[in-house]
Scaffold this active site. Sequence first.
Site, short mmCIF file in Angstrom:
data_model
loop_
_atom_site.label_atom_id
_atom_site.label_comp_id
_atom_site.label_asym_id
_atom_site.label_seq_id
_atom_site.Cartn_x
_atom_site.Cartn_y
_atom_site.Cartn_z
N ARG A 134 4.84 0.29 -49.22
CA ARG A 134 5.31 1.26 -50.21
C ARG A 134 5.24 0.70 -51.63
O ARG A 134 5.61 1.41 -52.57
CB ARG A 134 6.77 1.59 -49.91
CG ARG A 134 7.02 2.99 -49.39
CD ARG A 134 8.51 3.11 -49.23
NE ARG A 134 8.99 4.44 -49.04
CZ ARG A 134 9.12 5.05 -47.87
NH1 ARG A 134 8.74 4.46 -46.76
NH2 ARG A 134 9.63 6.26 -47.80
N ARG A 168 19.73 13.70 -42.99
CA ARG A 168 19.79 12.40 -43.65
C ARG A 168 20.50 12.53 -44.99
O ARG A 168 20.29 13.48 -45.72
CB ARG A 168 18.37 11.86 -43.87
CG ARG A 168 17.80 11.23 -42.63
CD ARG A 168 16.33 10.97 -42.74
NE ARG A 168 15.91 10.36 -44.01
CZ ARG A 168 14.65 10.00 -44.25
NH1 ARG A 168 13.71 10.17 -43.35
NH2 ARG A 168 14.34 9.47 -45.41
N LYS A 171 4.33 12.20 -42.58
CA LYS A 171 3.87 10.91 -42.03
C LYS A 171 4.46 10.68 -40.64
O LYS A 171 3.74 10.36 -39.70
CB LYS A 171 4.28 9.74 -42.95
CG LYS A 171 3.68 9.80 -44.34
CD LYS A 171 4.02 8.54 -45.15
CE LYS A 171 5.50 8.34 -45.43
NZ LYS A 171 6.09 9.31 -46.36
N ARG A 227 15.24 19.45 -43.47
CA ARG A 227 14.90 18.52 -42.40
C ARG A 227 16.13 18.07 -41.61
O ARG A 227 17.20 17.87 -42.16
CB ARG A 227 14.21 17.29 -43.00
CG ARG A 227 13.83 16.26 -41.97
CD ARG A 227 12.77 15.33 -42.46
NE ARG A 227 13.27 14.40 -43.46
CZ ARG A 227 12.51 13.44 -43.99
NH1 ARG A 227 11.23 13.33 -43.65
NH2 ARG A 227 13.01 12.62 -44.87
N ARG A 240 13.66 10.08 -55.01
CA ARG A 240 12.63 9.55 -54.11
C ARG A 240 11.24 9.91 -54.59
O ARG A 240 10.30 9.13 -54.46
CB ARG A 240 12.87 10.05 -52.69
CG ARG A 240 14.06 9.33 -52.04
CD ARG A 240 14.60 10.08 -50.85
NE ARG A 240 13.68 10.19 -49.76
CZ ARG A 240 13.72 11.16 -48.85
NH1 ARG A 240 14.63 12.12 -48.92
NH2 ARG A 240 12.86 11.17 -47.87
P1 ADP Z 1 10.47 9.32 -46.24
O1 ADP Z 1 9.02 8.99 -46.05
O2 ADP Z 1 10.84 10.63 -45.72
O3 ADP Z 1 10.98 9.06 -47.63
P2 ADP Z 1 11.35 6.95 -44.69
O4 ADP Z 1 12.10 7.14 -43.45
O5 ADP Z 1 9.96 6.38 -44.61
O6 ADP Z 1 11.37 8.34 -45.39
O7 ADP Z 1 12.18 6.00 -45.68
C1 ADP Z 1 13.52 6.26 -46.01
C2 ADP Z 1 14.05 5.19 -46.96
O8 ADP Z 1 13.99 3.91 -46.32
C3 ADP Z 1 13.26 5.01 -48.24
O9 ADP Z 1 13.65 5.92 -49.25
C4 ADP Z 1 13.62 3.56 -48.61
O10 ADP Z 1 14.91 3.48 -49.15
C5 ADP Z 1 13.66 2.88 -47.25
N1 ADP Z 1 12.32 2.33 -46.90
C6 ADP Z 1 11.54 2.72 -45.84
N2 ADP Z 1 10.39 2.02 -45.82
C7 ADP Z 1 10.43 1.18 -46.89
C8 ADP Z 1 9.54 0.22 -47.43
N3 ADP Z 1 8.33 -0.01 -46.88
N4 ADP Z 1 9.93 -0.45 -48.55
C9 ADP Z 1 11.13 -0.24 -49.12
N5 ADP Z 1 12.01 0.65 -48.67
C10 ADP Z 1 11.68 1.37 -47.57
#
Ligand code: ADP
Length: 208
Positions: free
Chosen positions: A88, A153, A13, A122, A164
């Site tokens: 999400r 990370r 993404k 990553r 996750r």
């Molecule tokens: P990835 O898509 O690789 O899991 P992101 O950078 O989008 O990583 O998100 C990392 C973390 O940030 C998620 O696992 C969550 O804890 C938090 N997070 C990001 N966006 C949201 C969201 N829309 N709602 C709740 N938590 C979020």
Amino acid sequence: MNIIFLGPPGAGKGTHAQRLMNELEIPQISTGDMLRQAIKAETPMGLSAKAYIEKGELVPDEVVIGIVKDRLQQDDCQRGYILDGFPRTVAQAEALSTFAKIDVALNLSLPDEMIIARLSGRRVCLKCGGTYHISALGGREDCQACGETLVQRKDDSPETIQNRLSVYAAQTAPLIDFYEKKGLLKTVECLGSVDENQEAVRKALNLK
Ligand code: ADP
Ligand code: ZN
């Protein structure tokens, strides 16, 4: 164009959203990047979000909804934007529909084995949000866009990746149906190289 990028962690993404941002000149809005920046800056929001992120849990809906609502009011979003990592949950998607008009929800799809291989190798730039895979870095450790030292990370550890994926299946995957029913969903199978997948993304958006 107001675009949502859906899909499991590691589907690409962020990578595809960044490329599209450069091409369409509209901002990429990554809630994950914004939360990581808040953690790095030790703001109150960052401090409260930290434990959730490190465990691979979702940050509470009201926190991320607030961040996105504020962000979409800024000037640079008026010509369009790409939401990367938001919504999400169904509650987030419902809230979003009260303050944004979405044109398309792009579902990037990928099998679990590929997700695990990608996430465990990553490296990310906490300054500009760039993401890389160790296999493409040839031992280098700096961001090719801004020079910042790349980091792994905490939530890219094997146990947290599993969590996750479960969180994604339980809480985020229902959004595929949600946007399908609204007639906004397009699915892109991301099995190829980054360039091939990017081409598939562009096709799905009818870009020339
Ligand atoms: P990835 O898509 O690789 O899991 P992101 O950078 O989008 O990583 O998100 C990392 C973390 O940030 C998620 O696992 C969550 O804890 C938090 N997070 C990001 N966006 C949201 C969201 N829309 N709602 C709740 N938590 C979020
Ligand atoms: Zn960078």
